[in-house]
Write a protein that holds these residues in place. Structure first.
Motif, PDB file in Angstrom:
ATOM      1  N   UNK A  52       8.206  -9.292  -2.655  1.00 42.61           N
ATOM      2  CA  UNK A  52       7.146  -8.641  -1.267  1.00 42.61           C
ATOM      3  C   UNK A  52       8.165  -8.479  -0.211  1.00 42.61           C
ATOM      4  N   UNK A  53       7.655  -8.448   0.127  1.00 40.27           N
ATOM      5  CA  UNK A  53       8.384  -7.125   1.606  1.00 40.27           C
ATOM      6  C   UNK A  53       7.853  -7.261   3.056  1.00 40.27           C
TER       7      UNK A  53
ATOM      8  N   UNK B 104       0.237  -5.180  12.729  1.00 43.19           N
ATOM      9  CA  UNK B 104      -0.017  -5.867  12.464  1.00 43.19           C
ATOM     10  C   UNK B 104       0.725  -6.418  11.690  1.00 43.19           C
ATOM     11  N   UNK B 105       1.973  -7.745  10.583  1.00 46.55           N
ATOM     12  CA  UNK B 105       2.452  -7.751  10.051  1.00 46.55           C
ATOM     13  C   UNK B 105       2.081  -7.948   8.578  1.00 46.55           C
ATOM     14  N   UNK B 106       3.158  -7.168   8.123  1.00 49.18           N
ATOM     15  CA  UNK B 106       2.709  -7.399   6.312  1.00 49.18           C
ATOM     16  C   UNK B 106       3.820  -8.465   5.989  1.00 49.18           C
ATOM     17  N   UNK B 107       3.424  -9.152   5.098  1.00 52.68           N
ATOM     18  CA  UNK B 107       4.451  -9.868   3.439  1.00 52.68           C
ATOM     19  C   UNK B 107       3.218  -9.054   1.996  1.00 52.68           C
ATOM     20  N   UNK B 108       3.610  -8.013   1.886  1.00 53.37           N
ATOM     21  CA  UNK B 108       2.698  -7.432   0.746  1.00 53.37           C
ATOM     22  C   UNK B 108       3.685  -7.275  -0.667  1.00 53.37           C
ATOM     23  N   UNK B 109       3.371  -7.533  -1.509  1.00 53.67           N
ATOM     24  CA  UNK B 109       3.964  -7.479  -2.686  1.00 53.67           C
ATOM     25  C   UNK B 109       3.810  -6.160  -3.206  1.00 53.67           C
ATOM     26  N   UNK B 110       5.076  -5.600  -3.905  1.00 54.88           N
ATOM     27  CA  UNK B 110       4.959  -4.003  -4.348  1.00 54.88           C
ATOM     28  C   UNK B 110       6.740  -3.627  -4.871  1.00 54.88           C
TER      29      UNK B 110
ATOM     30  N   UNK C  32      10.170  -1.581  -1.557  1.00 55.18           N
ATOM     31  CA  UNK C  32      10.238  -1.604   1.323  1.00 55.18           C
ATOM     32  C   UNK C  32       8.878   0.004   0.833  1.00 55.18           C
ATOM     33  N   UNK C  33       9.938   1.110   0.534  1.00 57.59           N
ATOM     34  CA  UNK C  33       8.321   2.058   0.792  1.00 57.59           C
ATOM     35  C   UNK C  33       7.626   1.816   0.413  1.00 57.59           C
ATOM     36  N   UNK C  34       6.679   1.304  -1.224  1.00 57.04           N
ATOM     37  CA  UNK C  34       5.661   1.808  -1.829  1.00 57.04           C
ATOM     38  C   UNK C  34       4.692   0.420  -1.308  1.00 57.04           C
ATOM     39  N   UNK C  35       5.751  -0.404  -0.794  1.00 58.62           N
ATOM     40  CA  UNK C  35       4.690  -1.797   0.474  1.00 58.62           C
ATOM     41  C   UNK C  35       4.395  -0.695   1.535  1.00 58.62           C
TER      42      UNK C  35
ATOM     43  N   UNK D  74      12.555   2.806   5.990  1.00 59.90           N
ATOM     44  CA  UNK D  74      11.866   2.246   7.404  1.00 59.90           C
ATOM     45  C   UNK D  74      12.383   4.004   8.454  1.00 59.90           C
ATOM     46  N   UNK D  75      13.595   4.574   8.251  1.00 60.41           N
ATOM     47  CA  UNK D  75      13.564   5.624   8.642  1.00 60.41           C
ATOM     48  C   UNK D  75      12.663   6.484   8.023  1.00 60.41           C
TER      49      UNK D  75
END
Length: 169
Positions: free
Chosen positions: A3-4, A43-49, A52-55, A148-149
Motif C-alpha cells: 500500500x502506498x 485527495x489523500x490515497x492509501x492505494x495498493x499497487x 509507487x509509480x503504478x499507484x 514523485x519528482x
C-alpha cells in the motif's frame, strides 16, 4: 500487494464539493480521502499497487475518469524539503540534520536547491541519495523520491485544459 500513501493536489472542480466527492468515491477513488481547506483540494490515497509509480499513475487516471473538471496539479510529498522535513523523512533529529548541513557530521551534504524566504530548501531526492550512500535511508526511499519528482515534472509539462465559450453574436 504493498500500500502506498500519497496525496494529489487538485485544481478546483467545476462541480460542488459533495458532487466531486460522490464522483470520486463512486469511481475508483474509494481508497482516498478528499479534503478542502482554504480553497486547496487534496485527495489523500492509501492505494495498493506493485509500485509507487503504478499507484500514483492509476490514481491520476481515476481522478480524470471521475469527470469533476479538476486537474491533478502535484503529488505530495514534494521534492523540496527544509531541514525539518529532512529530519521527518529520514527519521533523524533536527540536530542531526543541522550537523550535516554545517559539515560537522559527514562530508558532502548537498547544497540547498533554493531558499524560501530566509530558509534554505533542498532537493529531497539529492538528500535521499546522500543519505542512502551513508546507509541512513533505504534505496526504496530514493526510488520513491525519484518517482514523485518524475511524476510532478510530467504534471508540470502537461498543458492545462481550459474550456472556452464561443461568444455568438
Amino acid at each position: 500487494m504493498p500500500s502506498h500513501n500519497f496525496t494529489l493536489l487538485l485544481s478546483q472542480p467545476n462541480v460542488d464539493e459533495e458532487t466531486a466527492a460522490d464522483h470520486l468515491y463512486g469511481g475508483s477513488c474509494d481508497d482516498a480521502l478528499l479534503s478542502v481547506s482554504g480553497g486547496v483540494y487534496e485527495l489523500e490515497f492509501d492505494r495498493e499497487a506493485p509500485s509507487l509509480k503504478g499507484a500514483i499513475t492509476s490514481a491520476i487516471r481515476d481522478v480524470r475518469r471521475a469527470n469533476i473538471g479538476s486537474r491533478v496539479l502535484r503529488v505530495v510529498p514534494d521534492d523540496l524539503a527544509n531541514a525539518n522535513t529532512i529530519a521527518e523523512r529520514s527519521g533523524k533529529t533536527r540536530q542531526a540534520v543541522a550537523l550535516w548541513v554545517r559539515g560537522e557530521r559527514g562530508d558532502g551534504f548537498p547544497p540547498p536547491k533554493t531558499k524560501v524566504g530566509a530558509s534554505p530548501v533542498w532537493s529531497w531526492l539529492t538528500v535521499a541519495q546522500w543519505l542512502a550512500a551513508r546507509s541512513e535511508v533505504t534505496t526504496k526511499t530514493v526510488e520513491d523520491a525519484a518517482t514523485i519528482l518524475e511524476v510532478n515534472a510530467m504534471l508540470e509539462r502537461a498543458p492545462a485544459k481550459t474550456s472556452r465559450k464561443r461568444s455568438e453574436g
